[in-house]
Design an enzyme around this catalytic site. Sequence first.
Site, short mmCIF file in Angstrom:
data_model
loop_
_atom_site.label_atom_id
_atom_site.label_comp_id
_atom_site.label_asym_id
_atom_site.label_seq_id
_atom_site.Cartn_x
_atom_site.Cartn_y
_atom_site.Cartn_z
N GLU A 1 0.83 -1.21 0.00
CA GLU A 1 0.00 0.00 0.00
C GLU A 1 0.86 1.27 0.00
O GLU A 1 0.63 2.20 0.77
CB GLU A 1 -0.96 -0.01 1.20
CG GLU A 1 -1.91 -1.20 1.16
CD GLU A 1 -2.98 -1.20 2.22
OE1 GLU A 1 -2.75 -0.64 3.30
OE2 GLU A 1 -4.06 -1.76 1.95
N GLU B 1 -12.30 -2.17 12.43
CA GLU B 1 -12.28 -1.44 11.16
C GLU B 1 -13.45 -1.82 10.25
O GLU B 1 -14.15 -0.96 9.74
CB GLU B 1 -10.95 -1.70 10.44
CG GLU B 1 -10.90 -1.06 9.06
CD GLU B 1 -9.58 -1.25 8.35
OE1 GLU B 1 -8.64 -1.82 8.93
OE2 GLU B 1 -9.48 -0.81 7.18
N ASP C 1 -8.40 -8.77 4.08
CA ASP C 1 -8.07 -7.69 5.01
C ASP C 1 -9.12 -7.61 6.13
O ASP C 1 -9.92 -6.68 6.15
CB ASP C 1 -8.02 -6.36 4.23
CG ASP C 1 -7.53 -5.22 5.08
OD1 ASP C 1 -6.94 -5.50 6.13
OD2 ASP C 1 -7.75 -4.05 4.70
#
Length: 685
Positions: free
Chosen positions: A289, A396, A368
């Site tokens: 990323e 998240e 993820d």
Amino acid sequence: MLNEYDCWLQKRKIASNIKAPETVFIQDSLSGETAAQAVKEFTSGIQRLLGFLPKVVSLPVEQETAAKENAVLLGLFSGFEKYPSFPAAALSNKTAESFIIKVTGAQIIIAGADEAGLLYGVFRFLNLLALGEIKDGFELIDSPVSPLRMINHWDNFDGTIERGYAGGSLFYKDGNFSYDRQRIEDYAQLLASTGINRLSINNVNVRAKAKLLITEEYLKHVGELAAIFRPFGIKLFLSINFGSPWSLGKLPTADPLDPSVLEWWKNHTALIYKYIPDLAGFIIKADSEGEPGPFQYNRTHADGANMLAKALTPFGGTVIWRCFVYNCTQDWRDKNTDRARAAYDHFMPQDGDFADNVILQIKFGPYDFQVREPVSPLFGALKKTRHVMELQITQEYTGHQIDLCYLPTVWEDIMNFDTAFSDTDKRAAIKDLIASNKKDYPNIEGFAAVVNVGLDNNWCGHTLAQANLYGYGRLAWNPAVTAEEIADEWSALSFGAGEAAAKKVKEILLKSYGAYEKYTSPFGVCFMVTPNTHYGPSVEGYEFSRWGTYHRADKDAIGIDRTPSGTGYTNQYSPKNAAMFADPSTCPENLILFFHRLRYDYKMKNGQTLLQNIYDTHFEGYEEAENMIKDWKALKDSLEEDVYKSVLSRFEKQLDNAREWRDQINTYFWRKTGIDDAKGRKIYE
Ligand code: GCV
């Protein structure tokens, strides 16, 4: 009554089944600060639970004290060798950090294989005392199954926390270190009380000023923090940036095979260890990323990790190298690239190439931290490389600590996943693979998890999300502990053993994961979430993005074919699991859309179509969220007003969120298919 700051270490006078331990004898050979902390925890814990402060007396190791009344003996296994009543099993137990608790008449012995073991023994004793389980004749010998039990902070230097939902950072503010010493100590106590022994204190995205964390100006603060955590048996890791040799050292390159780069890291590591002599090592997100890494120099991950490992070797340090490596600039038109394959494709070919002081950190699933993902195929497959599993305590994708989502439920499923790599040794479930480093064996050395705490008074934003933090520590210690056992313990420690509120809270916790999964993304369909924030629905939010996370729903079908006729991802698993996942009739239904592209009229095991199951789960999930509020409201009179209200307001927001999810998902599929709900419930047009 619950004081939310104290989490599971409540000050609450309990009715004890044992005689009050008025005197604490400590072996006079105990000299370290962790032993001193253990004694302090014991005495303050007794005051917290029994209302008095015991007297502390130093005791020559060889003195026989079996006759002492109302006494507690704290020490190391080695110091108890001459005690006739001391269990031989403990004496022969050499596992680091283990402990024994033994209660005989009015005498209690708590001993550790080492000082950390003693500390864990004290914390366990106090918890068991609060739970009413300590009685005459009680004996427990326990060892951590996982040697590495780590917490990762994604805290930024400006005081924000990446994916943080409970206030600002405990460590930083406005581009500098800024912390309340007492608060850090309280935090260390909470973590140690669940068995955590490693902590990384800065975000794995090491950007902007955070790159300076390993310079002298800031290392002294890291040293101060390390000193606060040290007595609690917790060692620090630092997240580092692979490009440091050029960004900090002004070298023209960060190429891991360039001798000047290694030299820079060696010198710089020596500087870091001057300030923190017992630093556990570095954690690094490389080629991921946008973070720099060895790929920029056409080098492998092993080249990169081994170079850092060399720099750490003289100091006994370890490199934790993350495997979250994938193409994050994918073209959504490209159906051949499958992000789910990435970690295995990158790291499996390098099994055996990594130095002995490198540990790979692998997210539990191939994507993820989605609500439901299969377990990464690297587990069970890697045989020659040390590795740990990464979990996410911070919510998240699981509701931002607004929605209640009790994570041990899914962690238990992960622990029970059978990697099926061995036909001879049946013990191939994840929980059976957790063990110390053993050469040429597919063991997992433990866990790292992104934490859910911040400066909020209750640490976690949602008071009930404390159960996830507690649960992670318990499960990292022993991955065979069940979600129900953890919920039982946490609720009783927090709300009072035997209290009706504790029982009800346990029930709510145990229902919460299923509800969240149902109203958001059942059947392993992933990333229908709002881009960037990752809260709330956005059914096609990621469909045309660069992140490689597509469900490709059209008017007839949904999902990605990951079987050999599709991307071939299933073949990364052991042959038995590859076959199981590749066949829709044997693939677990809670993952069926992760592995298969299915028509909406596909018949599920309950005889209903896939589409009807999508409608049903979303309606049910919403109803379950409604029921959680009802259950919570029933506790109004038995809870502290502030706790009751803050949790209630989160449940109310959760219900709004569940409603959005239910209606947006159902409407989306209704519009795609034009097929009505068989039960005639309201679907908006
Ligand atoms: C720290 C996901 C998160 C990022 C996180 C990343 C990682 O992509 O959304 O915020 O970055 O995982 O684990 O490195």
